[in-house]
Design a protein around this motif. Structure first.
Motif, PDB file in Angstrom:
ATOM      1  N   THR A 142       8.019   7.136  -3.436  1.00 32.40           N
ATOM      2  CA  THR A 142       9.012   6.717  -4.183  1.00 32.40           C
ATOM      3  C   THR A 142       8.348   6.000  -5.656  1.00 32.40           C
ATOM      4  OG1 THR A 142       9.079   4.478  -3.416  1.00 32.40           O
ATOM      5  CG2 THR A 142      10.580   5.941  -2.514  1.00 32.40           C
ATOM      6  N   SER A 143       7.295   5.585  -5.771  1.00 32.54           N
ATOM      7  CA  SER A 143       6.719   5.315  -7.069  1.00 32.54           C
ATOM      8  C   SER A 143       6.469   6.340  -7.991  1.00 32.54           C
ATOM      9  CB  SER A 143       5.351   4.418  -6.616  1.00 32.54           C
ATOM     10  OG  SER A 143       4.612   4.049  -8.051  1.00 32.54           O
ATOM     11  N   LYS A 144       7.184   6.051  -8.973  1.00 30.66           N
ATOM     12  CA  LYS A 144       6.754   7.087  -9.981  1.00 30.66           C
ATOM     13  C   LYS A 144       5.806   6.756 -11.105  1.00 30.66           C
ATOM     14  CE  LYS A 144      10.569   9.472  -9.095  1.00 30.66           C
ATOM     15  NZ  LYS A 144      10.506  11.006  -8.632  1.00 30.66           N
ATOM     16  N   LYS A 145       5.235   5.332 -10.979  1.00 32.02           N
ATOM     17  CA  LYS A 145       4.312   4.909 -11.767  1.00 32.02           C
ATOM     18  C   LYS A 145       2.858   5.351 -11.406  1.00 32.02           C
ATOM     19  CE  LYS A 145       2.706   0.439 -13.610  1.00 32.02           C
ATOM     20  NZ  LYS A 145       2.644  -0.787 -13.922  1.00 32.02           N
ATOM     21  N   THR A 146       2.727   5.235 -10.082  1.00 29.95           N
ATOM     22  CA  THR A 146       1.382   5.450  -9.535  1.00 29.95           C
ATOM     23  C   THR A 146       1.129   7.110  -9.195  1.00 29.95           C
ATOM     24  OG1 THR A 146       2.244   5.056  -7.558  1.00 29.95           O
ATOM     25  CG2 THR A 146       1.131   3.358  -8.728  1.00 29.95           C
ATOM     26  N   THR A 147       2.203   7.648  -8.601  1.00 32.21           N
ATOM     27  CA  THR A 147       2.152   8.972  -8.289  1.00 32.21           C
ATOM     28  C   THR A 147       3.448   9.759  -8.730  1.00 32.21           C
ATOM     29  OG1 THR A 147       1.012   8.055  -6.154  1.00 32.21           O
ATOM     30  CG2 THR A 147       1.209  10.571  -6.286  1.00 32.21           C
ATOM     31  N   PRO A 148       3.570  10.178 -10.101  1.00 33.02           N
ATOM     32  CA  PRO A 148       4.673  10.825 -10.476  1.00 33.02           C
ATOM     33  C   PRO A 148       4.997  12.342  -9.840  1.00 33.02           C
ATOM     34  CG  PRO A 148       2.931  10.763 -12.196  1.00 33.02           C
ATOM     35  CD  PRO A 148       2.545   9.906 -11.084  1.00 33.02           C
ATOM     36  N   ASN A 149       6.120  12.172  -9.402  1.00 32.34           N
ATOM     37  CA  ASN A 149       6.405  13.651  -8.935  1.00 32.34           C
ATOM     38  C   ASN A 149       5.368  14.117  -7.556  1.00 32.34           C
ATOM     39  OD1 ASN A 149       8.657  13.882 -10.625  1.00 32.34           O
ATOM     40  ND2 ASN A 149       7.239  14.588 -12.181  1.00 32.34           N
ATOM     41  N   LEU A 150       5.099  13.185  -6.767  1.00 35.87           N
ATOM     42  CA  LEU A 150       4.055  13.667  -5.613  1.00 35.87           C
ATOM     43  C   LEU A 150       4.861  14.779  -4.967  1.00 35.87           C
ATOM     44  CD1 LEU A 150       1.721  12.672  -3.962  1.00 35.87           C
ATOM     45  CD2 LEU A 150       3.300  11.471  -2.571  1.00 35.87           C
ATOM     46  N   LYS A 151       4.045  15.925  -4.967  1.00 38.00           N
ATOM     47  CA  LYS A 151       4.191  17.154  -4.281  1.00 38.00           C
ATOM     48  C   LYS A 151       3.451  17.481  -3.019  1.00 38.00           C
ATOM     49  CE  LYS A 151       5.667  19.369  -8.724  1.00 38.00           C
ATOM     50  NZ  LYS A 151       6.867  19.522  -8.301  1.00 38.00           N
ATOM     51  N   ILE A 152       3.756  18.579  -2.107  1.00 38.29           N
ATOM     52  CA  ILE A 152       2.993  18.805  -1.040  1.00 38.29           C
ATOM     53  C   ILE A 152       1.764  19.574  -1.493  1.00 38.29           C
ATOM     54  CG2 ILE A 152       3.071  20.467   1.174  1.00 38.29           C
ATOM     55  CD1 ILE A 152       5.907  19.737   1.123  1.00 38.29           C
ATOM     56  N   THR A 153       0.545  19.109  -1.064  1.00 37.06           N
ATOM     57  CA  THR A 153      -0.725  20.024  -1.424  1.00 37.06           C
ATOM     58  C   THR A 153      -1.685  20.245  -0.217  1.00 37.06           C
ATOM     59  OG1 THR A 153      -1.717  17.839  -2.078  1.00 37.06           O
ATOM     60  CG2 THR A 153      -0.509  19.331  -3.855  1.00 37.06           C
ATOM     61  N   LYS A 154      -2.591  20.875  -0.342  1.00 39.71           N
ATOM     62  CA  LYS A 154      -3.461  20.945   0.552  1.00 39.71           C
ATOM     63  C   LYS A 154      -4.691  19.801   0.126  1.00 39.71           C
ATOM     64  CE  LYS A 154      -3.518  25.919   1.609  1.00 39.71           C
ATOM     65  NZ  LYS A 154      -4.267  27.218   1.593  1.00 39.71           N
ATOM     66  N   THR A 155      -5.494  19.470   1.418  1.00 36.32           N
ATOM     67  CA  THR A 155      -6.453  18.395   1.168  1.00 36.32           C
ATOM     68  C   THR A 155      -7.624  19.046   0.262  1.00 36.32           C
ATOM     69  OG1 THR A 155      -7.373  18.977   3.200  1.00 36.32           O
ATOM     70  CG2 THR A 155      -5.707  17.206   3.214  1.00 36.32           C
ATOM     71  N   THR A 156      -8.158  18.125  -0.482  1.00 34.22           N
ATOM     72  CA  THR A 156      -9.431  18.581  -1.007  1.00 34.22           C
ATOM     73  C   THR A 156     -10.747  18.356  -0.266  1.00 34.22           C
ATOM     74  OG1 THR A 156      -9.753  16.145  -2.189  1.00 34.22           O
ATOM     75  CG2 THR A 156      -8.192  17.680  -3.244  1.00 34.22           C
ATOM     76  N   ARG A 157     -11.656  18.900  -0.651  1.00 35.32           N
ATOM     77  CA  ARG A 157     -12.974  18.612  -0.054  1.00 35.32           C
ATOM     78  C   ARG A 157     -13.239  17.066   0.242  1.00 35.32           C
ATOM     79  NH1 ARG A 157     -17.047  22.037   1.306  1.00 35.32           N
ATOM     80  NH2 ARG A 157     -15.243  23.611   1.043  1.00 35.32           N
ATOM     81  N   LYS A 158     -13.009  16.296  -0.654  1.00 38.04           N
ATOM     82  CA  LYS A 158     -13.012  14.870  -0.794  1.00 38.04           C
ATOM     83  C   LYS A 158     -12.319  14.220   0.186  1.00 38.04           C
ATOM     84  CE  LYS A 158     -12.978  10.652  -3.310  1.00 38.04           C
ATOM     85  NZ  LYS A 158     -12.813  10.100  -4.928  1.00 38.04           N
ATOM     86  N   GLU A 159     -10.926  14.709   0.395  1.00 38.47           N
ATOM     87  CA  GLU A 159     -10.127  14.118   1.163  1.00 38.47           C
ATOM     88  C   GLU A 159     -10.066  14.518   2.738  1.00 38.47           C
ATOM     89  OE1 GLU A 159      -6.145  13.967  -1.637  1.00 38.47           O
ATOM     90  OE2 GLU A 159      -6.654  15.629  -0.590  1.00 38.47           O
ATOM     91  N   GLN A 160     -10.989  15.690   2.836  1.00 40.57           N
ATOM     92  CA  GLN A 160     -11.274  16.167   3.981  1.00 40.57           C
ATOM     93  C   GLN A 160     -12.595  15.414   4.608  1.00 40.57           C
ATOM     94  OE1 GLN A 160     -12.275  20.383   3.641  1.00 40.57           O
ATOM     95  NE2 GLN A 160     -10.041  20.805   3.412  1.00 40.57           N
TER      96      GLN A 160
END
Length: 205
Positions: A83-101
């Protein structure tokens, strides 16, 4: 099948049955909302997990209790992230990055260690179901984190963990929760399919 569920609740208090039923219904609603990318995934999930924390504490399943307490915390975090537009505007569905994995693997291992220590803290005798519980805790913890970030891989982890949880809860005599995780598995499969379509559409834009 009916006898299997009914027999498990013969010596169970009415209030506990009501609470388990509420957790059951709200948990299913929460996963269905997640499938639809609906923000209600978090408030419904929060109430469900808080009830489950209490039920698992009473049943002395401390690993699952810790896991559901974490779900409660992550529900608040995910609610904020979605819900936060300030910290993560328009958060969309994505795949994990190598760092996130890599972070996910680290999160998984850390969760296993913490869950094990919770059992040690309560001086609980560990048996095979408890070790399975510790393993699934790592899967679900990581999956919940990925869901808060809208990573499609969260569904893969949910499906894998749910399949393990169904017979585990049935073995423990928690029939309603076992059925709940069976339904979770089905919804998670459809959830992955739906998020995959959304992801592909976003990539084509």
């Amino acid at each position: 099948m009916l006898d299997f569920f009914v027999s498990q609740y013969k010596n169970t208090s009415t209030i506990q049955i009501i609470l388990e039923f509420l957790a059951f219904v709200l948990g299913i609603i929460s996963v269905f909302c997640a499938k639809k990318e609906n923000i209600w995934v978090f408030p419904t999930g929060l109430i469900s997990t808080l009830i489950t924390v209490y039920l698992l504490y009473e049943a002395h399943y401390f690993g699952d209790m810790t896991m559901n307490f974490y779900y409660s915390v992550m529900s608040v975090y995910g609610w904020y992230k979605w819900t936060s537009k300030k910290t993560t505007p328009n958060l969309k569905i994505t795949k994990t990055t190598r760092k996130e994995q890599k972070m996910g693997v680290g999160f998984f291992l850390l969760t296993i260690i913490i869950t094990y220590l919770v059992y040690v803290f309560f001086d609980y005798k560990l048996e095979i179901p408890n070790y399975i519980d510790i393993f699934t805790s790592g899967i679900f913890f990581t999956g919940m984190w990925y869901m808060a970030l809208k990573k499609i891989e969260n569904w893969t982890l949910w499906i894998f963990g749910d399949i393990i949880a169904v017979p585990l809860f049935a073995y423990r005599g928690l029939g309603m929760l076992s059925l709940q995780y069976l339904i979770f598995t089905i919804i998670a499969i459809f959830g992955y399919s739906e998020w995959k379509k959304i992801l592909n559409n976003n990539l084509q834009k």
